[in-house]
Design an enzyme around this catalytic site. Structure first.
Site, PDB file in Angstrom:
ATOM      1  N   TYR A 150      20.086 -57.425  17.322  1.00  0.00           N
ATOM      2  CA  TYR A 150      18.916 -57.296  18.210  1.00  0.00           C
ATOM      3  C   TYR A 150      17.840 -58.323  17.800  1.00  0.00           C
ATOM      4  O   TYR A 150      17.269 -59.022  18.643  1.00  0.00           O
ATOM      5  CB  TYR A 150      18.392 -55.861  18.116  1.00  0.00           C
ATOM      6  CG  TYR A 150      17.067 -55.593  18.781  1.00  0.00           C
ATOM      7  CD1 TYR A 150      16.964 -55.494  20.163  1.00  0.00           C
ATOM      8  CD2 TYR A 150      15.909 -55.411  18.014  1.00  0.00           C
ATOM      9  CE1 TYR A 150      15.741 -55.229  20.769  1.00  0.00           C
ATOM     10  CE2 TYR A 150      14.687 -55.138  18.614  1.00  0.00           C
ATOM     11  CZ  TYR A 150      14.601 -55.057  19.987  1.00  0.00           C
ATOM     12  OH  TYR A 150      13.397 -54.797  20.576  1.00  0.00           O
ATOM     13  N   LYS A 193      12.853 -43.731  19.222  1.00  0.00           N
ATOM     14  CA  LYS A 193      12.474 -44.265  17.916  1.00  0.00           C
ATOM     15  C   LYS A 193      11.842 -43.163  17.081  1.00  0.00           C
ATOM     16  O   LYS A 193      11.586 -42.064  17.576  1.00  0.00           O
ATOM     17  CB  LYS A 193      11.481 -45.392  18.119  1.00  0.00           C
ATOM     18  CG  LYS A 193      12.074 -46.454  18.994  1.00  0.00           C
ATOM     19  CD  LYS A 193      11.313 -47.691  18.843  1.00  0.00           C
ATOM     20  CE  LYS A 193      12.138 -48.819  19.399  1.00  0.00           C
ATOM     21  NZ  LYS A 193      11.449 -50.066  19.231  1.00  0.00           N
ATOM     22  N   LYS A 201      12.033 -33.316  16.859  1.00  0.00           N
ATOM     23  CA  LYS A 201      12.619 -32.452  15.824  1.00  0.00           C
ATOM     24  C   LYS A 201      11.626 -31.358  15.416  1.00  0.00           C
ATOM     25  O   LYS A 201      11.996 -30.197  15.232  1.00  0.00           O
ATOM     26  CB  LYS A 201      13.027 -33.283  14.606  1.00  0.00           C
ATOM     27  CG  LYS A 201      14.240 -34.164  14.876  1.00  0.00           C
ATOM     28  CD  LYS A 201      14.598 -35.019  13.672  1.00  0.00           C
ATOM     29  CE  LYS A 201      15.699 -36.015  14.022  1.00  0.00           C
ATOM     30  NZ  LYS A 201      16.209 -36.754  12.860  1.00  0.00           N
TER      31      LYS A 201
HETATM   32  P1  NAD Z   1      12.827 -49.730  27.295  1.00  0.00           P
HETATM   33  O1  NAD Z   1      14.280 -49.644  26.919  1.00  0.00           O
HETATM   34  O2  NAD Z   1      12.115 -48.482  27.646  1.00  0.00           O
HETATM   35  O3  NAD Z   1      12.641 -50.762  28.491  1.00  0.00           O
HETATM   36  C1  NAD Z   1      13.508 -51.833  28.729  1.00  0.00           C
HETATM   37  C2  NAD Z   1      13.923 -51.770  30.187  1.00  0.00           C
HETATM   38  O4  NAD Z   1      14.797 -52.861  30.465  1.00  0.00           O
HETATM   39  C3  NAD Z   1      14.705 -50.486  30.532  1.00  0.00           C
HETATM   40  O5  NAD Z   1      14.038 -49.753  31.541  1.00  0.00           O
HETATM   41  C4  NAD Z   1      16.038 -50.993  31.004  1.00  0.00           C
HETATM   42  O6  NAD Z   1      16.611 -50.254  32.069  1.00  0.00           O
HETATM   43  C5  NAD Z   1      15.705 -52.407  31.440  1.00  0.00           C
HETATM   44  N1  NAD Z   1      16.912 -53.237  31.458  1.00  0.00           N
HETATM   45  C6  NAD Z   1      17.851 -53.333  30.500  1.00  0.00           C
HETATM   46  N2  NAD Z   1      18.846 -54.118  30.906  1.00  0.00           N
HETATM   47  C7  NAD Z   1      18.520 -54.528  32.163  1.00  0.00           C
HETATM   48  C8  NAD Z   1      19.162 -55.352  33.119  1.00  0.00           C
HETATM   49  N3  NAD Z   1      20.340 -55.910  32.870  1.00  0.00           N
HETATM   50  N4  NAD Z   1      18.554 -55.563  34.301  1.00  0.00           N
HETATM   51  C9  NAD Z   1      17.360 -54.973  34.589  1.00  0.00           C
HETATM   52  N5  NAD Z   1      16.699 -54.190  33.715  1.00  0.00           N
HETATM   53  C10 NAD Z   1      17.277 -53.974  32.521  1.00  0.00           C
HETATM   54  O7  NAD Z   1      12.119 -50.479  26.099  1.00  0.00           O
HETATM   55  P2  NAD Z   1      10.559 -50.714  25.807  1.00  0.00           P
HETATM   56  O8  NAD Z   1      10.237 -49.947  24.592  1.00  0.00           O
HETATM   57  O9  NAD Z   1       9.769 -50.529  27.034  1.00  0.00           O
HETATM   58  O10 NAD Z   1      10.587 -52.258  25.404  1.00  0.00           O
HETATM   59  C11 NAD Z   1      10.188 -53.295  26.285  1.00  0.00           C
HETATM   60  C12 NAD Z   1      10.400 -54.647  25.601  1.00  0.00           C
HETATM   61  O11 NAD Z   1       9.669 -54.683  24.371  1.00  0.00           O
HETATM   62  C13 NAD Z   1      11.864 -54.922  25.235  1.00  0.00           C
HETATM   63  O12 NAD Z   1      12.112 -56.282  25.414  1.00  0.00           O
HETATM   64  C14 NAD Z   1      11.919 -54.571  23.769  1.00  0.00           C
HETATM   65  O13 NAD Z   1      12.952 -55.254  23.111  1.00  0.00           O
HETATM   66  C15 NAD Z   1      10.545 -55.011  23.301  1.00  0.00           C
HETATM   67  N6  NAD Z   1      10.127 -54.298  22.085  1.00  0.00           N
HETATM   68  C16 NAD Z   1       9.825 -52.982  22.126  1.00  0.00           C
HETATM   69  C17 NAD Z   1       9.432 -52.331  20.965  1.00  0.00           C
HETATM   70  C18 NAD Z   1       9.079 -50.876  20.970  1.00  0.00           C
HETATM   71  O14 NAD Z   1       8.706 -50.373  19.913  1.00  0.00           O
HETATM   72  N7  NAD Z   1       9.159 -50.155  22.073  1.00  0.00           N
HETATM   73  C19 NAD Z   1       9.379 -53.030  19.750  1.00  0.00           C
HETATM   74  C20 NAD Z   1       9.716 -54.375  19.736  1.00  0.00           C
HETATM   75  C21 NAD Z   1      10.066 -55.015  20.915  1.00  0.00           C
END
Ligand code: NAD
Length: 329
Positions: A150, A193, A201
């Site tokens: 990742y 997370k 929990k």
């Molecule tokens: P999330 O999983 O809730 O949101 C990601 C969204 O992307 C999901 O709704 C999913 O359906 C969509 N998605 C995945 N594959 C897809 C595809 N092929 N086509 C269209 N949509 C697609 O995650 P989040 O927590 O909202 O994270 C958002 C961004 O921030 C991500 O890029 C994640 O890697 C990054 N990020 C999040 C965190 C965190 O703590 N939440 C930390 C570091 C980075």
């Protein structure tokens, strides 16, 4: 007229909160995702259900001139999803395709500014072995050695956006998020997370009258957690600044996972034993380093962890109550 904005990943946790904020600001918003937001109706003016691994869907998504594009879509989850090895191929392949297609579609439509959500997972393992003293300054990402596929994909995509910036003059903004949490995020689907998982929990133990919860590992690993509203503040401030990034968007309030669990128990008004069991954990220590964001944006998150946890716990407890009453938990 307000800005015209595209949010990809608008059905996810951060994306759905971002859409709400942009709507409050008076923007016209198009969202794209594989799914609608799970916990509330989307506020986007237009929402395309589509798979961004398909270049044609990306082209359709960017079929008009947008003032801002926020690319948040990724195949992602918590430790139980990214650190178990079984999802590595999907994580790398799916997210890399999304970014390759999106940057190309934006370039072809002459999108001037695109935000990319990277992660603290890009930081090298060798700087995060001491739980009391992790190094996550932005310039420490190289020589690269992320502890998960990742993280490698995020690093690759950061470089992809930066290359489009250098070669084609595309304005990119890159944030490295550190553990964002809050209501309306995954809490029980295998992608949750630590904050949501521990809230669940504790709520389950409280409502079922159990006297313990389980934690993966010894619970001495450290992390910091940023409440969703401050994450959105940071995204918008970065997007509208003239700093390209990458820059950390995270809290500097570092706690152990055991401390996080204790805080949640206190909020829930219960005292439970902690059983340590084997499970995926990630690096031993991680904390945001906010020197660069302070310098470049004149701002850094400041909300105490406990405040965000209170709001999150109340929301998770409600979900747990509902699931228990419907026999889903
Ligand atoms: P999330 O999983 O809730 O949101 C990601 C969204 O992307 C999901 O709704 C999913 O359906 C969509 N998605 C995945 N594959 C897809 C595809 N092929 N086509 C269209 N949509 C697609 O995650 P989040 O927590 O909202 O994270 C958002 C961004 O921030 C991500 O890029 C994640 O890697 C990054 N990020 C999040 C965190 C965190 O703590 N939440 C930390 C570091 C980075």
């Amino acid at each position: 007229m307000g800005k015209r904005v595209l949010v990809t990943g608008a059905g996810g946790f951060i994306g759905s909160h971002l859409v709400k904020r942009l709507k409050k600001e008076g923007c016209w918003v198009r969202g794209v995702d594989l799914k609608y937001p799970e916990f509330s109706e989307t506020e986007a003016d237009d929402f395309i259900i589509g798979d961004l691994r398909d270049p044609y869907v990306c082209k359709q998504a960017v079929d008009m001139k947008f003032d801002e594009v926020y690319q948040l879509a990724a195949d992602m989850g918590g430790a139980g999803y990214v650190f178990i090895g079984e999802n590595d191929a999907n994580i790398m392949h799916n997210s890399a395709l999304i970014n390759l297609n999106m940057v190309e579609a934006c370039y072809r439509r002459n999108v001037k500014r695109i935000f990319y959500s990277s992660s603290a997972c890009v930081y090298p393992k060798y700087n995060q072995e001491d739980p009391k003293n992790p190094n996550c300054s932005e310039d420490s990402a190289y020589p690269a050695y992320p502890d998960s596929e990742y993280g490698w994909e995020k690093l690759f995509s950061e470089r992809l956006y930066l290359a489009f910036h250098r070669n084609y003059g595309m304005e990119v903004r890159i944030a490295r998020f550190h553990n964002i949490f809050g209501p309306e995020g995954s809490w029980n689907d295998g992608r949750e997370k630590a904050p949501a998982a521990l809230c669940r929990k504790v709520a389950v133990a409280k409502l079922k009258g159990l006297d313990y919860i389980e934690i993966w590992g010894d619970g001495k690993q450290t992390r910091s957690f940023l409440y969703i509203d401050e994450c959105i503040d940071g995204i918008l401030k970065l997007m509208r600044s003239n700093w390209t990034g990458p820059v950390n968007i995270g809290s500097e309030e570092m706690v152990t996972i055991n401390q996080l669990a204790e805080m949640i128990m206190e909020i829930a008004g219960v005292k439970l034993k902690i059983k340590h069991i084997p499970g995926p954990q990630g690096v031993r220590g991680r904390n945001s380093d906010n020197r660069l964001i302070r310098e470049k944006l004149g701002w850094a998150p400041s909300m105490p962890l406990k405040e965000g946890l209170k709001i999150t716990y109340i929301w998770v407890e409600e979900q747990v109550k509902k699931a228990l009453s419907e026999g889903r938990l």
